[in-house]
Design an enzyme around this catalytic site. Structure first.
Site, PDB file in Angstrom:
ATOM      1  N   GLY A 173       0.817  -1.208   0.000  1.00 49.26           N
ATOM      2  CA  GLY A 173       0.000   0.000   0.000  1.00 49.26           C
ATOM      3  C   GLY A 173       0.851   1.258   0.000  1.00 49.26           C
TER       4      GLY A 173
ATOM      5  CG  ASN B 228      -4.822   4.011   9.296  1.00 48.36           C
ATOM      6  OD1 ASN B 228      -5.096   5.029   8.650  1.00 48.36           O
ATOM      7  ND2 ASN B 228      -3.742   3.919  10.038  1.00 48.36           N
TER       8      ASN B 228
ATOM      9  CD  GLN C 295      -7.328  -0.244   7.382  1.00 48.61           C
ATOM     10  OE1 GLN C 295      -8.117  -1.187   7.581  1.00 48.61           O
ATOM     11  NE2 GLN C 295      -6.092  -0.276   7.839  1.00 48.61           N
TER      12      GLN C 295
ATOM     13  CB  SER D  44      -2.269  -2.855   1.314  1.00 48.86           C
ATOM     14  OG  SER D  44      -1.383  -3.711   1.990  1.00 48.86           O
ATOM     15  N   GLY D  45      -2.447  -5.939  -0.106  1.00 52.13           N
ATOM     16  CA  GLY D  45      -2.830  -7.341   0.056  1.00 52.13           C
ATOM     17  C   GLY D  45      -3.031  -7.764   1.500  1.00 52.13           C
TER      18      GLY D  45
ATOM     19  CB  THR E   5      10.773 -10.099 -11.902  1.00 48.66           C
ATOM     20  OG1 THR E   5      11.755  -9.887 -12.917  1.00 48.66           O
ATOM     21  CG2 THR E   5      10.158 -11.480 -12.071  1.00 48.66           C
TER      22      THR E   5
ATOM     23  CB  CYS F 165       2.939   3.238  11.245  1.00 49.12           C
ATOM     24  SG  CYS F 165       1.909   2.295  10.143  1.00 49.12           S
TER      25      CYS F 165
END
Ligand SMILES: *Cc1c(COP(=O)(O)O)cnc(C)c1O
Length: 401
Positions: free
Chosen positions: A71, A151, A179, A199-200, A237, A325
């Site tokens: 993200g 968040n 989110q 974001s995964g 890649t 964070c």
């Protein structure tokens, strides 16, 4: 010891079906998707399949999805790639004071590069004034960047309305959708956004993979230079297994969201009500209704969020204070500050963010463990024992005898 995870806004466990879909891409399907031979071709198809799965979830064309590493990369790309591509047009960005650091710190960097940034304030519920947003637009404005949901508080911003304002003034619109994607339905066509970041690891895919929606025709300077991957938008890649996992997580979210969201909301509401009833002088941080179904952020007056978390941890409960964070620092969260939460209350802000694996028993356990922890910490708190109790009427502190 019982273990309860209620920190889904920080990260989520990889769903078992996601891991299963990923594993072959570490072994038999090892090819480089850019190779023309059989080994590459097998993998290229999987990436295009994942691109479709992501696009379906957010209602856009697969060609509008660019895979990234996270993200934060998406937010960096959205901001820096726009500023670079539109520097002839202007240098003004409008954002908010409650964005994720991936946006805020990128804006601070861009200010040093000559950009002007307007940081819109929020009210005590953490919401924006859209008239103020509209008034901030000048002929130098090239980008509006407002997160879809916050968040820390879970507040959901009126992205469709902001998108309409951006359209009216022909200003590009970026939203950090990390989110919301996979939690509540989002539709890139209705929202009028030009750039949206995913974001995964916030939706059951692994860490280290993400995506950005780039509306067709949006001019962007490439973020990573090198190979020609991702239509020249992002060299490097592909993280094949990660991308396959992100696609699968999007497909699952598409199928389960409709049932998961109300169930998670019911658990969150039960937790919220239980806390408010059992503990005096608790304040809800964020908007009472315009909020993600999974997020509860509350302040327990007179005590430190960090000490609640440590006591929780001893009971096997994982929650969060401020954002992941910034925890570990003694600064109160920038989001709480932006909402004018009283400094003492800001320090005691505690976030519960639920997910599909949480159960009724998890909520019951927290409601059983939390009141004695808060009572014990308050008994030790000089603030609580002071006769001159803190008074902060504006902050809607819930007071009970
Ligand atoms: C987690 C998060 C990010 C960062 O995503 P990463 O994949 O961890 O880099 C950005 N924005 C918001 C709102 C987030 O919650």
């Amino acid at each position: 010891m019982r273990k309860i995870y209620m920190d889904y806004n920080a990260t989520t466990p990889v769903r078992p079906e996601v891991l299963e879909a990923m594993l072959p891409f570490y072994t038999e399907h090892f090819g480089n998707p850019s190779s023309v031979h059989w080994a590459g071709r097998a993998v290229k198809g999987a990436i295009e399949n994942a691109r479709e799965q992501v696009a379906t979830l957010i209602n856009c064309s697969p060609a509008e999805i660019v895979f990234t590493s996270c993200g934060s990369e998406g937010d960096n790309f959205a901001l820096k790639g726009t500023v670079d591509a539109l520097k002839e047009k202007g240098n003004h960005i409008i954002t908010t004071t409650v964005e994720h650091p991936a946006v805020l710190e990128t804006c601070e960097y861009l200010e040093k590069q000559g950009c002007e940034v307007t940081y819109l304030p929020v009210d005590r519920d953490g919401m924006l004034d859209l008239q103020e947003l509209e008034a901030a637009i000048t002929d130098k404005t090239i980008l509006i960047s407002v997160m879809w949901a916050n968040n820390e508080t879970g507040n959901i911003f009126p992205i469709e309305e902001i998108g309409a304002i951006a359209r009216k003034y022909k200003v590009r619109f970026h939203t950090d959708a990390v989110q919301v994607v996979g939690r509540i339905p989002v539709d890139m066509q209705k929202a009028n956004v030009d750039l949206a970041v995913i974001s995964g690891h916030k939706l059951g895919a692994p860490k280290g993979v993400g995506a950005i929606f780039v509306r067709r025709g949006t001019r962007m300077t490439q973020f990573m230079h090198g190979g020609h991957q991702e239509r020249h938008r992002r060299a490097g890649t592909h993280n094949v297994a990660g991308i396959v996992g992100l696609g699968k997580a999007c497909e699952i979210a598409q199928q389960t969201m409709e049932l998961d969201a109300p169930r998670v909301r019911r658990l969150r509401d039960k937790l919220e009500k239980g806390i408010m009833e059992a503990i005096p002088e608790v304040k809800l941080n964020g908007h009472p209704d315009k909020r993600l179904p999974n997020t509860l952020n509350v302040s327990f007056a007179y005590i430190e969020g960090e000490s609640i978390l440590l006591n929780f941890d001893m009971k096997g409960i994982a929650a969060s204070s401020g954002s992941a964070c910034t925890s570990g620092s003694l600064e109160p969260s920038h989001v709480m500050c932006a909402m004018c939460v009283d400094i003492v209350l800001a320090h005691s802000s505690t976030r519960f963010s639920l997910g599909p694996d949480n159960t009724e028993e998890d909520v019951d356990y927290i409601l059983q463990e939390l009141p004695p922890i808060v009572q014990r910490l308050r008994d030790m708190s000089p603030l609580f024992n002071n006769d001159a109790r803190m008074s902060c009427n504006q902050c809607r502190v819930v007071r009970r005898a």
